[in-house]
Motif scaffolding. Structure first.
Motif, PDB file in Angstrom:
ATOM      1  N   MET A  66       4.836 -12.922   6.982  1.00  0.00           N
ATOM      2  CA  MET A  66       4.067 -11.920   6.399  1.00  0.00           C
ATOM      3  C   MET A  66       2.594 -12.223   6.506  1.00  0.00           C
ATOM      4  O   MET A  66       1.710 -11.407   6.731  1.00  0.00           O
ATOM      5  CB  MET A  66       4.474 -11.674   5.015  1.00  0.00           C
ATOM      6  CG  MET A  66       6.015 -11.058   4.719  1.00  0.00           C
ATOM      7  SD  MET A  66       6.212  -9.215   5.385  1.00  0.00           S
ATOM      8  CE  MET A  66       5.423  -8.502   4.008  1.00  0.00           C
ATOM      9  N   ALA A  67       2.283 -13.440   6.169  1.00  0.00           N
ATOM     10  CA  ALA A  67       1.109 -13.967   6.384  1.00  0.00           C
ATOM     11  C   ALA A  67       0.665 -14.008   7.676  1.00  0.00           C
ATOM     12  O   ALA A  67      -0.730 -13.698   7.740  1.00  0.00           O
ATOM     13  CB  ALA A  67       0.979 -15.565   5.586  1.00  0.00           C
ATOM     14  N   ALA A  68       1.359 -14.172   8.719  1.00  0.00           N
ATOM     15  CA  ALA A  68       0.694 -14.253  10.133  1.00  0.00           C
ATOM     16  C   ALA A  68       0.231 -12.765  10.242  1.00  0.00           C
ATOM     17  O   ALA A  68      -0.533 -12.391  11.090  1.00  0.00           O
ATOM     18  CB  ALA A  68       1.901 -14.935  10.865  1.00  0.00           C
ATOM     19  N   ILE A  69       1.271 -11.732   9.840  1.00  0.00           N
ATOM     20  CA  ILE A  69       0.780 -10.354  10.172  1.00  0.00           C
ATOM     21  C   ILE A  69      -0.272  -9.876   9.548  1.00  0.00           C
ATOM     22  O   ILE A  69      -1.030  -9.283  10.002  1.00  0.00           O
ATOM     23  CB  ILE A  69       2.351  -9.478   9.914  1.00  0.00           C
ATOM     24  CG1 ILE A  69       3.412 -10.055  10.820  1.00  0.00           C
ATOM     25  CG2 ILE A  69       1.954  -8.126  10.021  1.00  0.00           C
ATOM     26  CD1 ILE A  69       4.761  -9.285  10.362  1.00  0.00           C
ATOM     27  N   ALA A  70      -0.710 -10.557   8.379  1.00  0.00           N
ATOM     28  CA  ALA A  70      -1.754 -10.158   7.427  1.00  0.00           C
ATOM     29  C   ALA A  70      -2.993 -10.659   8.288  1.00  0.00           C
ATOM     30  O   ALA A  70      -3.970  -9.954   8.046  1.00  0.00           O
ATOM     31  CB  ALA A  70      -1.555 -10.760   6.008  1.00  0.00           C
ATOM     32  N   GLY A  71      -2.494 -11.595   9.103  1.00  0.00           N
ATOM     33  CA  GLY A  71      -3.848 -12.260   9.936  1.00  0.00           C
ATOM     34  C   GLY A  71      -4.074 -11.399  11.088  1.00  0.00           C
ATOM     35  O   GLY A  71      -5.309 -11.893  11.812  1.00  0.00           O
ATOM     36  N   LEU A  72      -3.590 -10.177  11.332  1.00  0.00           N
ATOM     37  CA  LEU A  72      -3.858  -9.419  12.443  1.00  0.00           C
ATOM     38  C   LEU A  72      -4.678  -8.233  12.137  1.00  0.00           C
ATOM     39  O   LEU A  72      -5.092  -7.724  13.132  1.00  0.00           O
ATOM     40  CB  LEU A  72      -2.532  -9.016  13.015  1.00  0.00           C
ATOM     41  CG  LEU A  72      -1.483 -10.055  13.595  1.00  0.00           C
ATOM     42  CD1 LEU A  72      -0.157  -9.281  13.908  1.00  0.00           C
ATOM     43  CD2 LEU A  72      -2.059 -11.033  14.788  1.00  0.00           C
ATOM     44  N   ASP A  73      -5.025  -8.259  10.901  1.00  0.00           N
ATOM     45  CA  ASP A  73      -6.179  -7.113  10.734  1.00  0.00           C
ATOM     46  C   ASP A  73      -7.321  -7.447  11.215  1.00  0.00           C
ATOM     47  O   ASP A  73      -7.849  -8.304  11.403  1.00  0.00           O
ATOM     48  CB  ASP A  73      -6.121  -7.291   8.956  1.00  0.00           C
ATOM     49  CG  ASP A  73      -6.949  -6.016   8.390  1.00  0.00           C
ATOM     50  OD1 ASP A  73      -6.736  -4.971   9.252  1.00  0.00           O
ATOM     51  OD2 ASP A  73      -7.352  -5.951   7.425  1.00  0.00           O
ATOM     52  N   LYS A  74      -7.963  -6.095  11.765  1.00  0.00           N
ATOM     53  CA  LYS A  74      -9.199  -6.002  12.325  1.00  0.00           C
ATOM     54  C   LYS A  74     -10.029  -4.997  11.770  1.00  0.00           C
ATOM     55  O   LYS A  74      -9.726  -3.856  11.420  1.00  0.00           O
ATOM     56  CB  LYS A  74      -8.921  -5.783  14.070  1.00  0.00           C
ATOM     57  CG  LYS A  74      -8.149  -6.706  14.876  1.00  0.00           C
ATOM     58  CD  LYS A  74      -7.958  -6.015  16.127  1.00  0.00           C
ATOM     59  CE  LYS A  74      -7.200  -6.985  17.089  1.00  0.00           C
ATOM     60  NZ  LYS A  74      -7.042  -6.720  18.401  1.00  0.00           N
ATOM     61  N   PRO A  75     -11.375  -5.523  11.780  1.00  0.00           N
ATOM     62  CA  PRO A  75     -12.412  -4.500  11.140  1.00  0.00           C
ATOM     63  C   PRO A  75     -12.506  -3.009  12.085  1.00  0.00           C
ATOM     64  O   PRO A  75     -12.729  -2.194  11.614  1.00  0.00           O
ATOM     65  CB  PRO A  75     -13.585  -4.981  11.098  1.00  0.00           C
ATOM     66  CG  PRO A  75     -13.534  -6.430  12.111  1.00  0.00           C
ATOM     67  CD  PRO A  75     -11.979  -6.708  11.963  1.00  0.00           C
ATOM     68  N   ASP A  76     -12.172  -3.327  13.270  1.00  0.00           N
ATOM     69  CA  ASP A  76     -12.257  -2.207  14.143  1.00  0.00           C
ATOM     70  C   ASP A  76     -10.572  -1.551  14.675  1.00  0.00           C
ATOM     71  O   ASP A  76     -10.722  -1.012  15.660  1.00  0.00           O
ATOM     72  CB  ASP A  76     -13.251  -2.166  15.418  1.00  0.00           C
ATOM     73  CG  ASP A  76     -12.585  -3.514  16.365  1.00  0.00           C
ATOM     74  OD1 ASP A  76     -11.774  -4.312  15.660  1.00  0.00           O
ATOM     75  OD2 ASP A  76     -13.011  -3.784  17.270  1.00  0.00           O
TER      76      ASP A  76
END
Length: 280
Positions: A255-265
């Motif tokens: 879950m933490a690894a997926i959270a780290g995929l967020d992108k501002p664009d």
């Protein structure tokens, strides 16, 4: 397939299946068979909209199923050029007529269209439809915090759901936090990022770990976060795969690894502050 999926609870006391079928870009002439296939597989929630042009096909699929109406959860949406006290009610009647239903379980404002600034009028009419029992629950789509605050300030009524673009590359943490603080359920459209995430290395590695597809991992991520989610598929095998996500749990590290995929664009759809299509 047994219907073993989870449900979410609304602040109005009602509940809904957490996972449903979205029918955006499903042509009306095949919508009936797509909906029938999904219901046969165990889906009980169908999400359509006036602008999709397939409410009639969805209605035919519902009518052809052997499932009692009260066991289905049907949502549709008000389009952007029909915000207002009277016109909103007319649009609602048209949607009910096309669907062939006496009520919908969820009626949503599709976009806020803030430059026109009539979404509060539409909301006031939708509140009346709820009070009449014709829209059992009411919500919105693509509303930012400022739009939600305006609804609360001017009507005192918050939506049970805000359906927003949401996927691992566009996670909208601030908006989801506001939802949580105000007991608004977050519902994800474009939950798979319009297919752009299916070859993402981190997600592929997690999928390999659980021996699942990347789509199943993403859908499971949504459900573990408490989101409602409405992936679209016209393929029965893919529908079955998308539904089969409640028999495994992603570990905290994943879950933490997926959270780290967020992108501002990471947004792939329109900006709610700017989007407006005046005509169907």
């Amino acid at each position: 397939m047994p219907n073993t999926q989870n449900t979410v609870s609304f602040h109005d006391g009602r509940s809904a299946p957490q996972l449903g079928l979205g029918v955006w870009q499903v042509e009306d002439d095949i919508a009936s068979s797509v909906v029938q296939s999904a219901i046969d597989l165990g889906y009980r929630s169908i999400d359509t909209a006036a602008i999709y042009g397939n409410e009639a096909g969805v209605g035919r699929g519902i009518a052809a199923s052997n499932i009692k109406r009260e066991d289905l959860f049907i949502a549709t949406k008000l389009w952007n050029d029909q915000h207002g006290h009277d016109i909103t009610k007319i649009a609602f009647e048209q949607s009910l007529d096309k669907l062939g239903l006496d009520y919908v379980d969820l009626y949503l404002i599709h976009w806020p269209v803030p430059k026109v600034d009539r979404f509060v009028e539409a909301w006031e009419s939708i509140i009346q439809l709820r009070d009449e029992g014709r829209a059992k629950s009411i919500g919105v789509c693509n509303f930012n915090v400022n739009h939600l605050e305006k609804l609360l300030d001017e009507t005192g009524v918050l939506p049970v759901v805000n359906q927003i673009e949401l996927h691992p590359h566009f996670q909208q943490a601030e908006l989801r936090e506001f939802h949580a603080e105000h007991e608004i359920i977050t519902e994800a459209w474009s939950p798979l990022g319009r297919g752009s995430l299916l070859n993402e290395p981190t997600l592929s590695a997690i999928a390999h770990k659980y021996q699942r597809s990347v789509a199943q991992v993403i859908i499971r991520w949504h459900t573990q976060l408490g989101h409602m989610v409405i992936p679209k598929s016209v393929n029965p095998e893919r529908q079955k795969e998308n539904l089969n996500v409640f028999d495994f749990t992603l570990e905290d590290q994943d879950m933490a690894a997926i959270a780290g995929l967020d992108k501002p664009d990471g947004r792939s759809g329109p900006d709610p502050e700017l989007f407006h299509l005046p005509k169907k």
